[in-house]
Scaffold this motif. Structure first.
Motif, short mmCIF file in Angstrom:
data_model
loop_
_atom_site.label_atom_id
_atom_site.label_comp_id
_atom_site.label_asym_id
_atom_site.label_seq_id
_atom_site.Cartn_x
_atom_site.Cartn_y
_atom_site.Cartn_z
N GLY A 45 3.59 -4.13 6.52
CA GLY A 45 4.41 -2.95 6.25
C GLY A 45 4.33 -2.49 4.80
N LEU A 46 3.72 -3.31 3.94
CA LEU A 46 3.61 -2.95 2.51
C LEU A 46 2.16 -2.71 2.08
N ARG A 47 1.32 -2.42 3.04
CA ARG A 47 -0.09 -2.16 2.73
C ARG A 47 -0.35 -0.69 2.36
N THR A 48 0.66 0.13 2.44
CA THR A 48 0.49 1.55 2.12
C THR A 48 0.54 1.77 0.61
N GLY A 49 0.06 2.91 0.18
CA GLY A 49 0.03 3.21 -1.24
C GLY A 49 1.34 3.77 -1.77
N LEU A 50 1.47 3.72 -3.05
CA LEU A 50 2.64 4.23 -3.77
C LEU A 50 2.61 5.76 -3.73
N GLY A 51 3.72 6.36 -3.35
CA GLY A 51 3.78 7.81 -3.20
C GLY A 51 3.83 8.56 -4.51
N GLU A 52 3.32 9.78 -4.47
CA GLU A 52 3.30 10.65 -5.65
C GLU A 52 4.72 10.97 -6.13
N LEU A 53 5.64 11.20 -5.20
CA LEU A 53 7.03 11.51 -5.56
C LEU A 53 7.80 10.26 -5.96
N THR A 54 7.42 9.13 -5.40
CA THR A 54 8.13 7.87 -5.67
C THR A 54 7.81 7.31 -7.05
N PHE A 55 6.58 7.43 -7.47
CA PHE A 55 6.15 6.79 -8.72
C PHE A 55 7.01 7.16 -9.93
N PRO A 56 7.30 8.44 -10.20
CA PRO A 56 8.12 8.75 -11.38
C PRO A 56 9.53 8.16 -11.29
N THR A 95 -6.06 -0.16 -3.11
CA THR A 95 -7.45 -0.45 -2.79
C THR A 95 -7.54 -1.76 -2.03
N ASN A 96 -8.01 -1.68 -0.81
CA ASN A 96 -8.26 -2.85 0.03
C ASN A 96 -7.08 -3.83 0.08
N PRO A 97 -5.93 -3.39 0.56
CA PRO A 97 -4.78 -4.30 0.63
C PRO A 97 -5.06 -5.47 1.56
N GLY A 103 -1.38 -9.16 -2.84
CA GLY A 103 -2.55 -8.56 -2.21
C GLY A 103 -2.41 -7.07 -1.94
N ALA A 104 -1.30 -6.49 -2.34
CA ALA A 104 -1.05 -5.04 -2.18
C ALA A 104 -0.17 -4.60 -3.34
N ASP A 105 -0.68 -4.76 -4.53
CA ASP A 105 0.14 -4.63 -5.75
C ASP A 105 -0.05 -3.33 -6.51
N ASP A 106 -0.18 -2.23 -5.80
CA ASP A 106 -0.42 -0.96 -6.49
C ASP A 106 0.74 -0.53 -7.37
N ALA A 107 1.98 -0.82 -6.98
CA ALA A 107 3.13 -0.45 -7.83
C ALA A 107 3.11 -1.26 -9.12
N PHE A 108 2.85 -2.56 -9.01
CA PHE A 108 2.78 -3.42 -10.19
C PHE A 108 1.70 -2.92 -11.15
N ARG A 109 0.51 -2.65 -10.62
CA ARG A 109 -0.60 -2.17 -11.45
C ARG A 109 -0.31 -0.79 -12.03
N SER A 110 0.26 0.08 -11.21
CA SER A 110 0.54 1.45 -11.65
C SER A 110 1.57 1.47 -12.77
N LEU A 111 2.64 0.71 -12.61
CA LEU A 111 3.68 0.69 -13.64
C LEU A 111 3.17 0.02 -14.92
N ALA A 112 2.29 -0.95 -14.78
CA ALA A 112 1.74 -1.62 -15.97
C ALA A 112 0.87 -0.69 -16.80
N CYS A 113 0.13 0.20 -16.14
CA CYS A 113 -0.76 1.09 -16.90
C CYS A 113 -0.16 2.48 -17.15
N GLY A 114 0.96 2.79 -16.48
CA GLY A 114 1.63 4.06 -16.74
C GLY A 114 1.16 5.24 -15.92
N GLU A 115 0.26 5.01 -14.98
CA GLU A 115 -0.17 6.09 -14.09
C GLU A 115 -0.36 5.54 -12.68
N ARG A 116 -0.17 6.40 -11.70
CA ARG A 116 -0.24 5.98 -10.30
C ARG A 116 -1.68 5.65 -9.93
N LEU A 117 -1.88 4.42 -9.50
CA LEU A 117 -3.19 3.96 -9.08
C LEU A 117 -3.22 3.87 -7.55
#
Length: 128
Positions: free
Chosen positions: A44-55, A36-38, A19-33
């Motif tokens: 504690g994992l409802r926050t978004g993936l960081g710009e510095l963390t993603f690469p 949305t509505n976690p 229900g808060a899978d932005d890292a999974f979705r981001s890594l699958a498509c190759g760009e940070r997403l």
């Protein structure tokens, strides 16, 4: 990065709530997403993936496993019943991932290490 520095053959697998899978979705498509509505018990994992963390994640992760809230609660209960550890939902996500059928089966895998964190739980409101 620390695991890789100590053992270059190690595979790092991330885990997050479905229900808060932005890292999974981001890594699958190759760009940070954006997140949305976690919707997960693991607050504690409802926050978004960081710009510095993603690469860093994109370069170093083997994969990401997502788990349901039901799997998270089952992991919390297992930790309490077997190890007598109270772990908040976010901290139980790694164990839920290892126990999940979605956890990658890696040839030659001999050791699995997980990080359990966070005991910020109101014992009167445990979900089991």
């Amino acid at each position: 990065l620390a695991v890789e520095a100590v053992r270059s053959t190690a595979r790092v697998i991330a885990a997050e709530p479905a229900g808060a899978d932005d890292a999974f979705r981001s890594l699958a498509c190759g760009e940070r997403l954006p997140m949305t509505n976690p919707n997960t018990i693991a607050d504690g994992l409802r926050t978004g993936l960081g710009e510095l963390t993603f690469p860093i994640l994109r370069h170093h992760l083997h994969s990401v496993v997502t788990v349901t809230d039901e799997e998270i609660v089952a992991a919390m209960e297992l930790l309490w019943s077997r190890a007598k550890q109270v772990v908040e939902p976010s901290g139980a996500v790694p164990l839920a991932a290892v126990l999940s059928p979605a956890f990658p089966r890696i040839a030659g895998l001999r050791h699995v290490g997980i990080i359990l964190s966070g005991g910020n739980v109101d014992l009167r409101r445990l979900p089991f």
